[in-house]
Design a protein around this motif. Structure first.
Motif, PDB file in Angstrom:
ATOM      1  N   LEU A 204      -9.028   1.381  -7.958  1.00 42.17           N
ATOM      2  CA  LEU A 204      -7.919   0.109  -7.331  1.00 42.17           C
ATOM      3  C   LEU A 204      -8.172  -0.026  -6.082  1.00 42.17           C
ATOM      4  O   LEU A 204      -8.596   0.426  -5.181  1.00 42.17           O
ATOM      5  CB  LEU A 204      -6.567   1.137  -7.645  1.00 42.17           C
ATOM      6  N   ASP A 205      -7.651  -1.275  -5.773  1.00 35.66           N
ATOM      7  CA  ASP A 205      -7.612  -1.689  -4.298  1.00 35.66           C
ATOM      8  C   ASP A 205      -6.424  -0.968  -3.428  1.00 35.66           C
ATOM      9  O   ASP A 205      -5.613  -0.515  -3.911  1.00 35.66           O
ATOM     10  CB  ASP A 205      -7.449  -3.336  -4.262  1.00 35.66           C
ATOM     11  N   ASP A 206      -6.532  -1.059  -2.207  1.00 36.91           N
ATOM     12  CA  ASP A 206      -5.665  -0.490  -1.554  1.00 36.91           C
ATOM     13  C   ASP A 206      -4.024  -0.905  -1.694  1.00 36.91           C
ATOM     14  O   ASP A 206      -3.343  -0.002  -1.534  1.00 36.91           O
ATOM     15  CB  ASP A 206      -5.997  -0.720   0.230  1.00 36.91           C
ATOM     16  N   GLY A 207      -3.871  -2.062  -2.130  1.00 38.31           N
ATOM     17  CA  GLY A 207      -2.666  -2.538  -2.434  1.00 38.31           C
ATOM     18  C   GLY A 207      -1.941  -1.856  -3.839  1.00 38.31           C
ATOM     19  O   GLY A 207      -0.847  -1.452  -3.650  1.00 38.31           O
ATOM     20  N   ALA A 208      -2.858  -1.618  -4.606  1.00 37.21           N
ATOM     21  CA  ALA A 208      -2.376  -1.100  -5.934  1.00 37.21           C
ATOM     22  C   ALA A 208      -2.219   0.293  -5.617  1.00 37.21           C
ATOM     23  O   ALA A 208      -1.352   1.187  -6.174  1.00 37.21           O
ATOM     24  CB  ALA A 208      -3.505  -1.384  -6.847  1.00 37.21           C
ATOM     25  N   ILE A 209      -3.076   1.242  -4.806  1.00 31.70           N
ATOM     26  CA  ILE A 209      -2.804   2.368  -4.329  1.00 31.70           C
ATOM     27  C   ILE A 209      -1.340   2.639  -3.664  1.00 31.70           C
ATOM     28  O   ILE A 209      -0.690   3.758  -4.097  1.00 31.70           O
ATOM     29  CB  ILE A 209      -3.914   2.974  -3.263  1.00 31.70           C
ATOM     30  N   ARG A 210      -1.026   1.852  -2.795  1.00 30.09           N
ATOM     31  CA  ARG A 210       0.227   1.944  -2.128  1.00 30.09           C
ATOM     32  C   ARG A 210       1.431   1.734  -3.202  1.00 30.09           C
ATOM     33  O   ARG A 210       2.312   2.549  -3.169  1.00 30.09           O
ATOM     34  CB  ARG A 210       0.335   0.981  -0.910  1.00 30.09           C
ATOM     35  N   ALA A 211       1.187   0.774  -4.030  1.00 33.24           N
ATOM     36  CA  ALA A 211       2.402   0.508  -5.046  1.00 33.24           C
ATOM     37  C   ALA A 211       2.355   1.821  -5.749  1.00 33.24           C
ATOM     38  O   ALA A 211       3.714   2.059  -6.140  1.00 33.24           O
ATOM     39  CB  ALA A 211       1.778  -0.453  -5.638  1.00 33.24           C
ATOM     40  N   LEU A 212       1.391   2.432  -6.143  1.00 35.17           N
ATOM     41  CA  LEU A 212       1.643   3.573  -7.135  1.00 35.17           C
ATOM     42  C   LEU A 212       2.029   4.731  -6.340  1.00 35.17           C
ATOM     43  O   LEU A 212       2.895   5.497  -6.921  1.00 35.17           O
ATOM     44  CB  LEU A 212       0.099   3.924  -7.636  1.00 35.17           C
ATOM     45  N   THR A 213       1.524   4.988  -5.189  1.00 32.77           N
ATOM     46  CA  THR A 213       1.851   6.544  -4.511  1.00 32.77           C
ATOM     47  C   THR A 213       3.095   6.368  -3.661  1.00 32.77           C
ATOM     48  O   THR A 213       3.670   7.483  -3.608  1.00 32.77           O
ATOM     49  CB  THR A 213       0.776   6.924  -3.756  1.00 32.77           C
ATOM     50  N   GLN A 214       3.261   5.039  -3.100  1.00 34.80           N
ATOM     51  CA  GLN A 214       4.561   5.006  -2.235  1.00 34.80           C
ATOM     52  C   GLN A 214       5.582   4.323  -3.273  1.00 34.80           C
ATOM     53  O   GLN A 214       6.726   4.822  -2.902  1.00 34.80           O
ATOM     54  CB  GLN A 214       4.085   4.182  -0.900  1.00 34.80           C
ATOM     55  N   GLY A 215       5.331   3.368  -3.970  1.00 37.67           N
ATOM     56  CA  GLY A 215       6.241   2.684  -4.507  1.00 37.67           C
ATOM     57  C   GLY A 215       6.666   3.038  -5.845  1.00 37.67           C
ATOM     58  O   GLY A 215       7.802   2.532  -6.481  1.00 37.67           O
ATOM     59  N   HIS A 216       5.698   4.018  -6.461  1.00 36.93           N
ATOM     60  CA  HIS A 216       5.768   4.565  -8.040  1.00 36.93           C
ATOM     61  C   HIS A 216       6.034   3.378  -8.916  1.00 36.93           C
ATOM     62  O   HIS A 216       6.851   3.371  -9.721  1.00 36.93           O
ATOM     63  CB  HIS A 216       6.845   5.462  -7.899  1.00 36.93           C
ATOM     64  N   LYS A 217       5.194   2.260  -8.595  1.00 38.71           N
ATOM     65  CA  LYS A 217       5.346   0.963  -9.486  1.00 38.71           C
ATOM     66  C   LYS A 217       4.255   1.101 -10.660  1.00 38.71           C
ATOM     67  O   LYS A 217       3.578   2.134 -10.552  1.00 38.71           O
ATOM     68  CB  LYS A 217       4.754   0.072  -8.695  1.00 38.71           C
ATOM     69  N   SER A 218       4.530   0.505 -11.502  1.00 39.64           N
ATOM     70  CA  SER A 218       3.560   0.359 -12.477  1.00 39.64           C
ATOM     71  C   SER A 218       2.279  -0.166 -12.078  1.00 39.64           C
ATOM     72  O   SER A 218       2.184  -0.911 -11.019  1.00 39.64           O
ATOM     73  CB  SER A 218       4.093  -0.499 -14.022  1.00 39.64           C
ATOM     74  N   LEU A 219       1.086  -0.146 -12.833  1.00 38.25           N
ATOM     75  CA  LEU A 219      -0.137  -0.519 -12.492  1.00 38.25           C
ATOM     76  C   LEU A 219      -0.403  -1.975 -13.080  1.00 38.25           C
ATOM     77  O   LEU A 219      -0.207  -2.131 -14.389  1.00 38.25           O
ATOM     78  CB  LEU A 219      -1.435   0.316 -13.039  1.00 38.25           C
ATOM     79  N   LEU A 220      -0.665  -3.061 -12.399  1.00 38.81           N
ATOM     80  CA  LEU A 220      -1.153  -4.264 -12.913  1.00 38.81           C
ATOM     81  C   LEU A 220      -2.776  -4.525 -12.811  1.00 38.81           C
ATOM     82  O   LEU A 220      -3.052  -3.748 -12.157  1.00 38.81           O
ATOM     83  CB  LEU A 220      -0.429  -5.353 -12.140  1.00 38.81           C
ATOM     84  N   ALA A 221      -2.997  -5.251 -13.772  1.00 33.73           N
ATOM     85  CA  ALA A 221      -4.623  -5.501 -13.877  1.00 33.73           C
ATOM     86  C   ALA A 221      -5.154  -6.219 -12.608  1.00 33.73           C
ATOM     87  O   ALA A 221      -6.218  -5.911 -12.179  1.00 33.73           O
ATOM     88  CB  ALA A 221      -4.718  -6.752 -14.903  1.00 33.73           C
ATOM     89  N   ILE A 222      -4.233  -6.903 -11.683  1.00 36.18           N
ATOM     90  CA  ILE A 222      -4.603  -7.454 -10.573  1.00 36.18           C
ATOM     91  C   ILE A 222      -5.364  -6.477  -9.488  1.00 36.18           C
ATOM     92  O   ILE A 222      -5.984  -6.858  -8.732  1.00 36.18           O
ATOM     93  CB  ILE A 222      -3.630  -8.686 -10.221  1.00 36.18           C
ATOM     94  N   GLY A 223      -4.775  -5.306  -9.559  1.00 39.61           N
ATOM     95  CA  GLY A 223      -5.147  -4.202  -8.467  1.00 39.61           C
ATOM     96  C   GLY A 223      -6.306  -3.357  -8.764  1.00 39.61           C
ATOM     97  O   GLY A 223      -6.871  -2.662  -8.144  1.00 39.61           O
ATOM     98  N   VAL A 224      -7.141  -3.800 -10.100  1.00 45.69           N
ATOM     99  CA  VAL A 224      -8.261  -3.083 -10.527  1.00 45.69           C
ATOM    100  C   VAL A 224      -9.462  -3.652 -10.192  1.00 45.69           C
ATOM    101  O   VAL A 224      -9.657  -4.955 -10.138  1.00 45.69           O
ATOM    102  CB  VAL A 224      -8.280  -2.968 -11.978  1.00 45.69           C
ATOM    103  N   ILE A 225     -10.517  -3.194  -9.465  1.00 46.66           N
ATOM    104  CA  ILE A 225     -11.621  -3.710  -9.049  1.00 46.66           C
ATOM    105  C   ILE A 225     -12.715  -3.174  -9.744  1.00 46.66           C
ATOM    106  O   ILE A 225     -13.897  -3.847  -9.520  1.00 46.66           O
ATOM    107  CB  ILE A 225     -11.751  -3.539  -7.362  1.00 46.66           C
ATOM    108  N   ALA A 226     -12.760  -2.098 -10.415  1.00 47.25           N
ATOM    109  CA  ALA A 226     -13.850  -1.775 -11.142  1.00 47.25           C
ATOM    110  C   ALA A 226     -13.201  -0.767 -12.506  1.00 47.25           C
ATOM    111  O   ALA A 226     -12.227  -0.213 -12.331  1.00 47.25           O
ATOM    112  CB  ALA A 226     -14.899  -0.926 -10.305  1.00 47.25           C
ATOM    113  N   VAL A 227     -14.078  -0.751 -13.630  1.00 43.36           N
ATOM    114  CA  VAL A 227     -14.108   0.175 -14.718  1.00 43.36           C
ATOM    115  C   VAL A 227     -15.073   0.883 -15.030  1.00 43.36           C
ATOM    116  O   VAL A 227     -16.241   0.449 -14.996  1.00 43.36           O
ATOM    117  CB  VAL A 227     -13.772  -0.893 -15.723  1.00 43.36           C
ATOM    118  N   ASP A 228     -14.843   2.386 -15.294  1.00 43.06           N
ATOM    119  CA  ASP A 228     -15.908   3.102 -15.586  1.00 43.06           C
ATOM    120  C   ASP A 228     -15.678   3.682 -16.918  1.00 43.06           C
ATOM    121  O   ASP A 228     -14.279   4.258 -16.897  1.00 43.06           O
ATOM    122  CB  ASP A 228     -16.181   4.305 -14.442  1.00 43.06           C
ATOM    123  N   GLY A 229     -16.589   3.760 -17.867  1.00 41.27           N
ATOM    124  CA  GLY A 229     -16.361   4.469 -18.905  1.00 41.27           C
ATOM    125  C   GLY A 229     -15.861   3.490 -20.220  1.00 41.27           C
ATOM    126  O   GLY A 229     -15.611   2.470 -19.780  1.00 41.27           O
TER     127      GLY A 229
END
Length: 399
Positions: A291-316
């Protein structure tokens, strides 16, 4: 580390307990089931029952008892031999506990679990419901890993881990790990006379893992490190852990009275919901997304849902509904959850706004890549997440 060594044990107020006893205690160092020891556990748990406490007993010893019955002096290494020993020994182990508790008017139930039982959502809930029902009926569940059918790919690996998972499963207040050692030391006291005893510490403290040594005997599979990791796992759902010698007289009763025995590893997190408890302790992740830094903040500080726009890589490679780890760009896990899109679809929609999902995929099942209700957030300074499909012995940072 906490310095309060004078207060009462965390077990004093615990109403629901998981007690784990190691193979060396149950089988008299591998010579066969120690009926005197089994009777002592039964007698102590009977007293706890009379006090209104609920206890689940996680007991090793099936393989060691099977070895004794089959005349094997050395623990086998091949899976089919271990399974055979477990099948033979489990009969004696169940009979010993049933007879010992019956003398106190208490019924027992045998619960054999595998990794798959605890990683599959439906089977997890079934196991949880069964244990809750047994406890409500005043039955003492005797839990062990189902070594007769388990394979290398799906085994939990040791009953310390199983004890922690059961602690999470039934939302127990505390896990008591009884072993042949007196507790945790700053170094191996058998090799370093200057090693200091650790009376109280914070579960999950990275320094504890550095202190923990290897396996203490050739009978069981766990060492002090597995106990420290188990305490970290139990703490994820608010459960405290005490590591103490099972050879201490009336150790369970004395702990319940508040006496400080062994090493106390305290949890600092509040108790989580059952759903997030399961997510936090999922042993086998199907993949991970960066995840990018904006998505990290949204998850850990704002406890928001994760949106696809915040993903920068997929593994597995994973499918919709699998448990996937969320990591930052340094490889540190910040959360995990049930993902709404497969790995292939996630790769196609990552870095894109939700409004474009239907256009890209042809349809849109969910606006969120992960909904906040299906996520759990974790953050341990400097700890990296494990790779997808890692063997159970490799722990992710929230485990």
């Amino acid at each position: 580390m906490p310095s309060d060594t004078t207060a009462k044990s965390v077990i004093a107020k615990a109403k629901r307990l998981v007690a784990k006893v190691g193979s060396s205690l149950v089988t008299n160092e591998g010579r066969g089931i120690d009926l005197v020891a089994v009777e002592q556990w039964a007698e102590q748990i009977a007293v706890l029952h009379a006090q209104g406490r609920q206890v689940v007993l996680v007991s090793s010893g099936a393989i060691a008892e099977g070895m004794a019955r089959l005349g094997w002096a050395v623990r086998p290494h091949t899976m089919h031999e271990l399974q055979a020993a477990a099948a033979v020994g489990q009969m004696g182990l169940a009979q010993a506990y049933e007879a010992a508790f019956a003398r106190h008017g208490i019924r027992t139930a045998q619960i054999l679990l595998t990794h798959e039982d605890l990683s599959d959502r439906r089977r997890y809930l079934n196991a949880r419901s069964t244990l809750y029902t047994l406890l409500s009926l005043g039955v003492v569940p005797i839990v062990n890993e189902n070594d007769t059918v388990v394979t290398d790919e799906i085994r939990l690996g040791d009953n310390d881990t199983l004890g922690a998972l059961v602690t999470n499963l039934i939302e127990a207040n505390a896990l008591i790990i009884l072993t042949d050692q007196s507790g945790l030391y700053s170094a191996d006291p058998r090799k370093n006379p200057a090693a200091e005893f650790i009376a109280v510490a914070q579960a999950g403290d990275p320094a504890l893992e550095a202190m923990a040594g290897g396996a203490g005997s050739g009978i069981g599979t766990g060492g002090m490190l597995t106990k420290v990791l188990a305490a970290r796992r139990a703490a994820n759902s608010g459960g405290h852990t005490v590591i103490a010698s099972g050879r201490e007289p009336d150790v369970l009763l004395r702990l319940a009275k508040g006496e400080r025995i062994g090493t106390e590893l305290r949890a600092s997190l509040p108790v989580r919901s059952a759903r997030k408890r399961w997510l936090a302790n999922h042993l086998r992740l199907r993949g991970r997304i960066t995840l990018d830094d904006g998505a990290i903040r949204a998850l850990t500080q704002g406890h928001k849902s994760l949106l696809a726009i915040g993903v920068i890589a997929v593994d597995g490679e994973f499918e919709r509904g699998d448990v996937v780890a969320c990591i930052d760009q340094q490889g540190v896990e910040c959360g995990r959850g049930l993902i709404n899109y497969s790995a292939n679809d996630t790769r196609r929609i990552m870095r894109q706004p939700s409004s474009r999902i239907a256009q890209i995929l042809g349809s849109m099942s969910d606006q969120e890549l992960m909904h906040r209700d299906n996520m759990v957030f974790v953050r341990r300074q400097g700890a990296a997440t494990a790779a997808p499909e890692q063997a159970p012995k490799q722990r992710t940072d929230s485990e």
